[in-house]
Design a protein around this motif. Sequence first.
Motif, PDB file in Angstrom:
ATOM      1  N   ARG A 260      72.003  73.030  25.571  1.00  0.00           N
ATOM      2  CA  ARG A 260      71.619  72.764  26.663  1.00  0.00           C
ATOM      3  C   ARG A 260      72.113  71.758  27.727  1.00  0.00           C
ATOM      4  N   GLY A 261      73.217  71.361  27.336  1.00  0.00           N
ATOM      5  CA  GLY A 261      74.020  70.312  28.179  1.00  0.00           C
ATOM      6  C   GLY A 261      73.377  68.932  28.117  1.00  0.00           C
ATOM      7  N   ARG A 262      72.882  68.467  27.099  1.00  0.00           N
ATOM      8  CA  ARG A 262      72.074  67.221  27.128  1.00  0.00           C
ATOM      9  C   ARG A 262      73.147  66.196  26.316  1.00  0.00           C
ATOM     10  N   ASP A 263      72.852  64.853  26.637  1.00  0.00           N
ATOM     11  CA  ASP A 263      73.694  63.837  26.020  1.00  0.00           C
ATOM     12  C   ASP A 263      73.036  63.588  24.615  1.00  0.00           C
ATOM     13  N   THR A 264      73.884  63.411  23.698  1.00  0.00           N
ATOM     14  CA  THR A 264      73.070  62.808  22.222  1.00  0.00           C
ATOM     15  C   THR A 264      73.199  61.330  22.176  1.00  0.00           C
ATOM     16  N   LEU A 265      74.087  60.662  22.615  1.00  0.00           N
ATOM     17  CA  LEU A 265      74.188  59.157  22.595  1.00  0.00           C
ATOM     18  C   LEU A 265      74.641  58.803  23.959  1.00  0.00           C
ATOM     19  N   PRO A 266      73.639  57.919  24.723  1.00  0.00           N
ATOM     20  CA  PRO A 266      72.168  57.864  24.254  1.00  0.00           C
ATOM     21  C   PRO A 266      71.640  59.058  24.595  1.00  0.00           C
ATOM     22  N   ALA A 267      70.454  59.368  23.905  1.00  0.00           N
ATOM     23  CA  ALA A 267      69.499  60.538  24.314  1.00  0.00           C
ATOM     24  C   ALA A 267      68.368  59.838  25.022  1.00  0.00           C
ATOM     25  N   SER A 268      68.046  60.398  26.053  1.00  0.00           N
ATOM     26  CA  SER A 268      66.916  60.164  26.834  1.00  0.00           C
ATOM     27  C   SER A 268      65.426  60.323  26.303  1.00  0.00           C
ATOM     28  N   ALA A 269      64.394  59.660  26.565  1.00  0.00           N
ATOM     29  CA  ALA A 269      63.297  59.926  25.932  1.00  0.00           C
ATOM     30  C   ALA A 269      62.822  61.481  26.217  1.00  0.00           C
ATOM     31  N   GLN A 270      63.026  62.031  27.527  1.00  0.00           N
ATOM     32  CA  GLN A 270      62.840  63.362  27.628  1.00  0.00           C
ATOM     33  C   GLN A 270      63.627  64.506  26.647  1.00  0.00           C
ATOM     34  N   THR A 271      64.533  64.129  26.226  1.00  0.00           N
ATOM     35  CA  THR A 271      65.734  64.818  25.391  1.00  0.00           C
ATOM     36  C   THR A 271      64.875  64.725  24.206  1.00  0.00           C
ATOM     37  N   LEU A 272      64.771  63.541  23.530  1.00  0.00           N
ATOM     38  CA  LEU A 272      64.205  63.476  22.264  1.00  0.00           C
ATOM     39  C   LEU A 272      62.894  64.289  22.282  1.00  0.00           C
ATOM     40  N   ALA A 273      61.913  63.883  23.241  1.00  0.00           N
ATOM     41  CA  ALA A 273      60.544  64.742  23.281  1.00  0.00           C
ATOM     42  C   ALA A 273      60.676  66.221  23.171  1.00  0.00           C
ATOM     43  N   ASP A 274      61.824  66.741  23.966  1.00  0.00           N
ATOM     44  CA  ASP A 274      61.873  68.288  24.137  1.00  0.00           C
ATOM     45  C   ASP A 274      62.324  68.738  22.810  1.00  0.00           C
ATOM     46  N   TYR A 275      63.274  67.934  22.280  1.00  0.00           N
ATOM     47  CA  TYR A 275      63.751  68.366  20.943  1.00  0.00           C
ATOM     48  C   TYR A 275      62.672  68.182  19.787  1.00  0.00           C
ATOM     49  N   VAL A 276      61.886  67.407  19.802  1.00  0.00           N
ATOM     50  CA  VAL A 276      60.699  67.228  18.876  1.00  0.00           C
ATOM     51  C   VAL A 276      59.945  68.599  19.359  1.00  0.00           C
ATOM     52  N   SER A 277      59.542  68.790  20.414  1.00  0.00           N
ATOM     53  CA  SER A 277      58.562  70.216  20.757  1.00  0.00           C
ATOM     54  C   SER A 277      59.419  71.228  20.188  1.00  0.00           C
ATOM     55  N   HIS A 278      60.653  71.447  20.096  1.00  0.00           N
ATOM     56  CA  HIS A 278      61.525  72.697  19.764  1.00  0.00           C
ATOM     57  C   HIS A 278      61.420  72.732  18.340  1.00  0.00           C
ATOM     58  N   LEU A 279      61.293  71.483  17.596  1.00  0.00           N
ATOM     59  CA  LEU A 279      60.991  71.630  16.176  1.00  0.00           C
ATOM     60  C   LEU A 279      59.512  72.063  15.928  1.00  0.00           C
ATOM     61  N   CYS A 280      58.665  71.653  16.697  1.00  0.00           N
ATOM     62  CA  CYS A 280      57.123  72.130  16.603  1.00  0.00           C
ATOM     63  C   CYS A 280      57.180  73.580  16.564  1.00  0.00           C
ATOM     64  N   ASP A 281      57.938  74.098  17.600  1.00  0.00           N
ATOM     65  CA  ASP A 281      58.110  75.614  18.041  1.00  0.00           C
ATOM     66  C   ASP A 281      58.398  76.288  16.758  1.00  0.00           C
ATOM     67  N   GLN A 282      59.274  75.741  16.069  1.00  0.00           N
ATOM     68  CA  GLN A 282      59.634  76.284  14.616  1.00  0.00           C
ATOM     69  C   GLN A 282      58.930  76.148  13.636  1.00  0.00           C
ATOM     70  N   ASP A 283      57.549  75.123  13.771  1.00  0.00           N
ATOM     71  CA  ASP A 283      56.629  75.081  12.783  1.00  0.00           C
ATOM     72  C   ASP A 283      57.273  74.256  11.674  1.00  0.00           C
ATOM     73  N   LYS A 284      58.315  73.284  11.964  1.00  0.00           N
ATOM     74  CA  LYS A 284      58.580  72.419  10.993  1.00  0.00           C
ATOM     75  C   LYS A 284      57.621  71.387  10.486  1.00  0.00           C
ATOM     76  N   ALA A 285      57.741  71.104   9.184  1.00  0.00           N
ATOM     77  CA  ALA A 285      56.721  70.229   8.467  1.00  0.00           C
ATOM     78  C   ALA A 285      56.693  68.923   9.341  1.00  0.00           C
ATOM     79  N   PRO A 286      55.539  68.251   9.492  1.00  0.00           N
ATOM     80  CA  PRO A 286      55.640  66.933  10.137  1.00  0.00           C
ATOM     81  C   PRO A 286      56.510  65.974   9.511  1.00  0.00           C
ATOM     82  N   SER A 287      56.877  65.950   8.332  1.00  0.00           N
ATOM     83  CA  SER A 287      57.464  65.101   7.628  1.00  0.00           C
ATOM     84  C   SER A 287      59.150  65.408   7.849  1.00  0.00           C
TER      85      SER A 287
END
Length: 333
Positions: A55-82
């Motif tokens: 997605r052309g995003r920076d990993t270090l440092p990652a913005s708050a929006q990048t991390l939030a979007d990544y977490v949402s992506h993991l939620c879309d995959q129905d990953k376990a909360p842990s």
Amino acid sequence: MTDLEPRPVEGVVPHDPNAVLSPAALDRLDRSVPDNTKTAYRRQARDFIAWCEERGRDTLPASAQTLADYVSHLCDQDKAPSTIEQAIATIRVAHREAGHDGQPDTRAALRILKTHKRDRAEVGKRKRQSAPVTLDPLRKMIDATDPATLTGQRDRVLLVIGFAMMARRSELAALHISDLTFTDDGITVLIRKSKTDQGADGAEVNIPHGVHPDTDPIRVARAWLASLAERGTTEGPLLRRINRWGQLQPGGMSGWSINERVKHLAKAAGLPNADAFTAHGIRAGGPTEAAKAGQPVAFIADHGRWSKTSPQVMEYIRTVDKWRDNPMRGIGL
């Protein structure tokens, strides 16, 4: 060190000598993190890097929006909360070790995770817990072993000693023959290191005699050690690898193989919902039965190497109390 961290360039000397660590210090830092934790962090880091690169995003440092979007992506995959919590922790550690203190901002990511937990609860998904191997399933699993074989004797030690010392699978995998000391009262087991022993001080667990021959820890352990001695093995790992032909192999069992063995024995015993039984169930069975017998919480926590205020050990106790102290009991329904 995670895959998100910058690597030093060979041949380039840092300008600040105060920022240099000796090879010995680097080695000790590396060994301070358990191997399974490092493996999990590397996997999480690789997944995050791949997602960012796509997605052309920076990993270090990652913005708050990048991390939030990544977490949402993991939620879309129905990953376990842990799993998602581990991903957030991995990214935060990588930022801190790369000198990006205070980054990334995790507030939005954690709110998304909270929503994900609520969504899972609404559709009936709960945190998966390993079924405790209490005395009844333990005896059925023991009955599924053959004490006339090396594999059967080894499996009995795995089950009975693991249950009696409320052992983590990593603790079982680390046990050596020399860690068992037989006394008139039973066995004293030396645990050289464990998950909660941050200072590596070690701990001793006393296991008394049992009342049933097949589940007596002392009888089971002596039978196994005698079989090992007959084959010239008197030192090294307690739980040994055995091939499909029942032949002793060099080296001990890993935590993973112990877990797989417990799963196999649960199925071999024909236990209902056998897929729910894992090595953690061996650890959970001891405190559950001790609570039923009325043993004090402090004794259970000390024996299992939990903090006396551990929410985990209290969870086992509360499960027993919900039935023993149920307000509907004895009201004449």
